[in-house]
Design a protein around this motif. Structure first.
Motif, mmCIF file in Angstrom:
data_model
loop_
_atom_site.group_PDB
_atom_site.id
_atom_site.type_symbol
_atom_site.label_atom_id
_atom_site.label_comp_id
_atom_site.label_asym_id
_atom_site.label_seq_id
_atom_site.Cartn_x
_atom_site.Cartn_y
_atom_site.Cartn_z
ATOM 1 N N ALA A 1 0.837 -1.202 0.000
ATOM 2 C CA ALA A 1 0.000 0.000 0.000
ATOM 3 C C ALA A 1 0.874 1.255 0.000
ATOM 4 O O ALA A 1 0.620 2.208 -0.764
ATOM 5 C CB ALA A 1 -0.923 -0.012 1.210
ATOM 6 N N THR A 2 1.921 1.251 0.832
ATOM 7 C CA THR A 2 2.820 2.400 0.898
ATOM 8 C C THR A 2 3.489 2.636 -0.452
ATOM 9 O O THR A 2 3.567 3.780 -0.924
ATOM 10 C CB THR A 2 3.911 2.166 1.969
ATOM 11 O OG1 THR A 2 3.289 1.734 3.164
ATOM 12 C CG2 THR A 2 4.711 3.418 2.210
ATOM 13 N N LEU B 1 4.298 5.645 -5.310
ATOM 14 C CA LEU B 1 4.524 5.685 -6.765
ATOM 15 C C LEU B 1 3.520 6.609 -7.461
ATOM 16 O O LEU B 1 3.901 7.371 -8.367
ATOM 17 C CB LEU B 1 4.432 4.267 -7.356
ATOM 18 C CG LEU B 1 5.619 3.349 -7.100
ATOM 19 C CD1 LEU B 1 5.368 1.965 -7.688
ATOM 20 C CD2 LEU B 1 6.906 3.932 -7.668
ATOM 21 N N ILE B 2 2.264 6.557 -7.029
ATOM 22 C CA ILE B 2 1.272 7.423 -7.663
ATOM 23 C C ILE B 2 1.548 8.890 -7.305
ATOM 24 O O ILE B 2 1.475 9.772 -8.160
ATOM 25 C CB ILE B 2 -0.163 6.979 -7.262
ATOM 26 C CG1 ILE B 2 -0.463 5.651 -7.965
ATOM 27 C CG2 ILE B 2 -1.188 8.021 -7.676
ATOM 28 C CD1 ILE B 2 -1.747 4.998 -7.551
ATOM 29 N N TYR B 3 1.936 9.107 -6.067
ATOM 30 C CA TYR B 3 2.364 10.452 -5.644
ATOM 31 C C TYR B 3 3.533 10.913 -6.504
ATOM 32 O O TYR B 3 3.573 12.053 -6.978
ATOM 33 C CB TYR B 3 2.759 10.396 -4.163
ATOM 34 C CG TYR B 3 3.427 11.645 -3.646
ATOM 35 C CD1 TYR B 3 2.662 12.747 -3.226
ATOM 36 C CD2 TYR B 3 4.818 11.733 -3.559
ATOM 37 C CE1 TYR B 3 3.274 13.896 -2.750
ATOM 38 C CE2 TYR B 3 5.437 12.872 -3.083
ATOM 39 C CZ TYR B 3 4.659 13.950 -2.682
ATOM 40 O OH TYR B 3 5.276 15.080 -2.212
ATOM 41 N N PHE B 4 4.468 10.003 -6.724
ATOM 42 C CA PHE B 4 5.653 10.292 -7.528
ATOM 43 C C PHE B 4 5.264 10.597 -8.973
ATOM 44 O O PHE B 4 5.790 11.529 -9.586
ATOM 45 C CB PHE B 4 6.588 9.072 -7.477
ATOM 46 C CG PHE B 4 7.872 9.240 -8.232
ATOM 47 C CD1 PHE B 4 8.889 10.059 -7.742
ATOM 48 C CD2 PHE B 4 8.089 8.568 -9.421
ATOM 49 C CE1 PHE B 4 10.079 10.206 -8.433
ATOM 50 C CE2 PHE B 4 9.283 8.704 -10.113
ATOM 51 C CZ PHE B 4 10.273 9.525 -9.622
ATOM 52 N N VAL C 1 11.824 0.792 -3.191
ATOM 53 C CA VAL C 1 12.749 1.914 -2.952
ATOM 54 C C VAL C 1 12.228 3.174 -3.632
ATOM 55 O O VAL C 1 12.194 4.256 -3.021
ATOM 56 C CB VAL C 1 14.167 1.559 -3.460
ATOM 57 C CG1 VAL C 1 15.041 2.797 -3.538
ATOM 58 C CG2 VAL C 1 14.808 0.525 -2.546
ATOM 59 N N LEU C 2 11.784 3.048 -4.880
ATOM 60 C CA LEU C 2 11.282 4.224 -5.599
ATOM 61 C C LEU C 2 10.006 4.757 -4.943
ATOM 62 O O LEU C 2 9.865 5.971 -4.741
ATOM 63 C CB LEU C 2 11.009 3.856 -7.065
ATOM 64 C CG LEU C 2 10.709 5.029 -8.004
ATOM 65 C CD1 LEU C 2 11.907 5.958 -8.120
ATOM 66 C CD2 LEU C 2 10.306 4.526 -9.390
ATOM 67 N N GLY C 3 9.095 3.856 -4.584
ATOM 68 C CA GLY C 3 7.819 4.266 -3.992
ATOM 69 C C GLY C 3 7.981 4.915 -2.629
ATOM 70 O O GLY C 3 7.425 5.991 -2.377
ATOM 71 N N ILE D 1 9.617 9.576 1.424
ATOM 72 C CA ILE D 1 10.543 9.937 2.492
ATOM 73 C C ILE D 1 11.486 11.070 2.074
ATOM 74 O O ILE D 1 11.686 12.018 2.835
ATOM 75 C CB ILE D 1 11.367 8.687 2.914
ATOM 76 C CG1 ILE D 1 10.422 7.645 3.531
ATOM 77 C CG2 ILE D 1 12.459 9.067 3.914
ATOM 78 C CD1 ILE D 1 11.043 6.260 3.634
ATOM 79 N N LEU D 2 12.054 10.966 0.876
ATOM 80 C CA LEU D 2 13.095 11.925 0.482
ATOM 81 C C LEU D 2 12.507 13.321 0.263
ATOM 82 O O LEU D 2 11.423 13.454 -0.314
ATOM 83 C CB LEU D 2 13.807 11.429 -0.776
ATOM 84 C CG LEU D 2 14.581 10.121 -0.600
ATOM 85 C CD1 LEU D 2 15.170 9.660 -1.928
ATOM 86 C CD2 LEU D 2 15.678 10.273 0.440
ATOM 87 N N PRO D 3 13.244 14.334 0.700
ATOM 88 C CA PRO D 3 12.702 15.694 0.642
ATOM 89 C C PRO D 3 12.701 16.302 -0.767
ATOM 90 O O PRO D 3 11.835 17.113 -1.075
ATOM 91 C CB PRO D 3 13.623 16.482 1.573
ATOM 92 C CG PRO D 3 14.903 15.695 1.588
ATOM 93 C CD PRO D 3 14.528 14.267 1.403
#
Lengths: 170, 172
Positions: A142-143, A148-151, B87-89, B94-96
């Motif tokens: 879930a996290t 990823l979608i946020y990204f 790691v990417l997700g 986490i990373l600013p």
């Protein structure tokens, strides 16, 4: 002796869900019954086995939820990813990025679920650890999906990230 | 009177016993049908553990074969790709800074073409392996290439494609 066993079990055979199997095995026994005397002793020890065996296999092992419907979905997702992964890298856009995010998270979730079920067996590690591991997996999945979608929305997205990293030459 | 008869009977019985020793062992027996003792149903794993059977495949004594090795590395590469994804997700949360900041920083380091190529190969190989072997697994699922010879042939073909495409990706 074997025949008596068969006759005694006949009502059970009729009632059993695996009628065909049982009848088949009992007919084998009848044939065996006609075998010469020196082979008889194997018929004495075997009937109970071959009559019990099909019932054993009929038991449903609850390793995970009903997999008969999930399996085609897993395979359909995998097939779609054959096209989706190259497409998302070749033509980065928000739609492909989000599709890739959802597809890969579901794909790895199912994969790791199988890993947990296979390696963290209750009979080996107890009842608590598998549940913890599965719970942790749901949390991670879930996290990751949220991240990823946020990204994809707030940053450059998965496809562009891969292209940008690959563009670094030295 | 009856007592005499009874005693006489016992006498003859004793005589018979001594004369026909075997016959005295013959006595009526009623056979009562009894179902076979039910085996305790432990389930597959518990039963095999109770019997002291090693788990199949017994990895410490079983020779590694291409079939099993390709199978377990499919899972391993899948787990590596999962690691990238996680790691990417989580990094995005986490990373600013934006990912571009970190990619630019990496570019500034000028780690060198060789290191980058090796790095790209190491990053790309799990993907190419899992991609091509995944197609191989899906082919099996629809019933193709299931003979042992075909399993080996597709295995070699998959390895060629996986290493080849990872090598191409590492230099572009």
């Amino acid at each position: 002796m074997a025949l008596a066993l068969i006759l005694r079990n006949a009502p059970k055979i009729q009632a059993g869900a695996f009628q065909q199997n049982l009848i088949k095995s009992s007919s084998i026994l009848m044939v065996r019954d006609l075998a010469p005397a020196h082979k008889q002793h194997s018929t004495l020890s075997k009937p109970s086995h071959s009559l019990i065996a099909p019932q054993k296999f009929s038991q449903v092992r609850l390793m995970s939820a009903d997999h008969s419907k999930l399996w085609p979905m897993e395979k359909a997702l995998s097939v779609s990813m054959i096209a989706l992964v190259p497409a998302a890298i070749a033509m980065p856009n928000i739609v492909f990025d989000n599709l890739l995010a959802v597809a890969s998270v579901i794909h790895f979730h199912w994969g790791l679920e199988a890993v947990v079920v296979d390696y963290a067996r209750p009979i080996v590690v107890g009842n608590i650890l598998p549940k913890l591991a599965l719970g942790l997996l749901y949390l991670i999945s879930a996290t990751t999906l949220g991240g990823l979608i946020y990204f994809n929305i707030n940053d450059i997205g998965i496809g562009k990230t891969i292209r940008k990293f690959w563009a670094i030459k030295e | 009177m009856s007592a005499i008869f009874r005693l006489a009977n016992r006498q003859t019985a004793l005589k018979f016993k001594t004369n026909f020793g075997l016959l005295s062992l013959v006595r009526p027996v009623t056979l009562k049908p009894q179902p076979a003792p039910k085996e305790e149903d432990l389930g597959h794993d518990a039963r095999n553990m109770k019997l002291g059977r090693p788990q199949s495949p017994h990895l410490t004594i079983y020779a590694p074969q291409m079939t099993s090795m390709l199978s377990i590395s499919h899972r391993a590469t899948g787990m590596i790709l999962t690691f990238y994804t996680i790691v990417l997700g989580t990094g995005a949360i986490i990373l600013p800074d934006s990912i571009e900041t970190y990619l630019n920083a990496l570019e500034e380091y000028h780690v060198g073409g060789v290191v980058l190529s090796v790095g790209k190969f190491i990053l790309a190989f799990p993907l190419t392996y899992h991609y091509w072997n995944g197609i191989r697994h899906l082919a099996w699922d629809i019933g193709l290439f299931l003979s042992l010879k075909e399993v080996y042939m597709t295995g070699f073909a998959m390895l060629g494609l996986a290493y080849g495409s990872a090598a191409v990706l590492s230099v572009i």
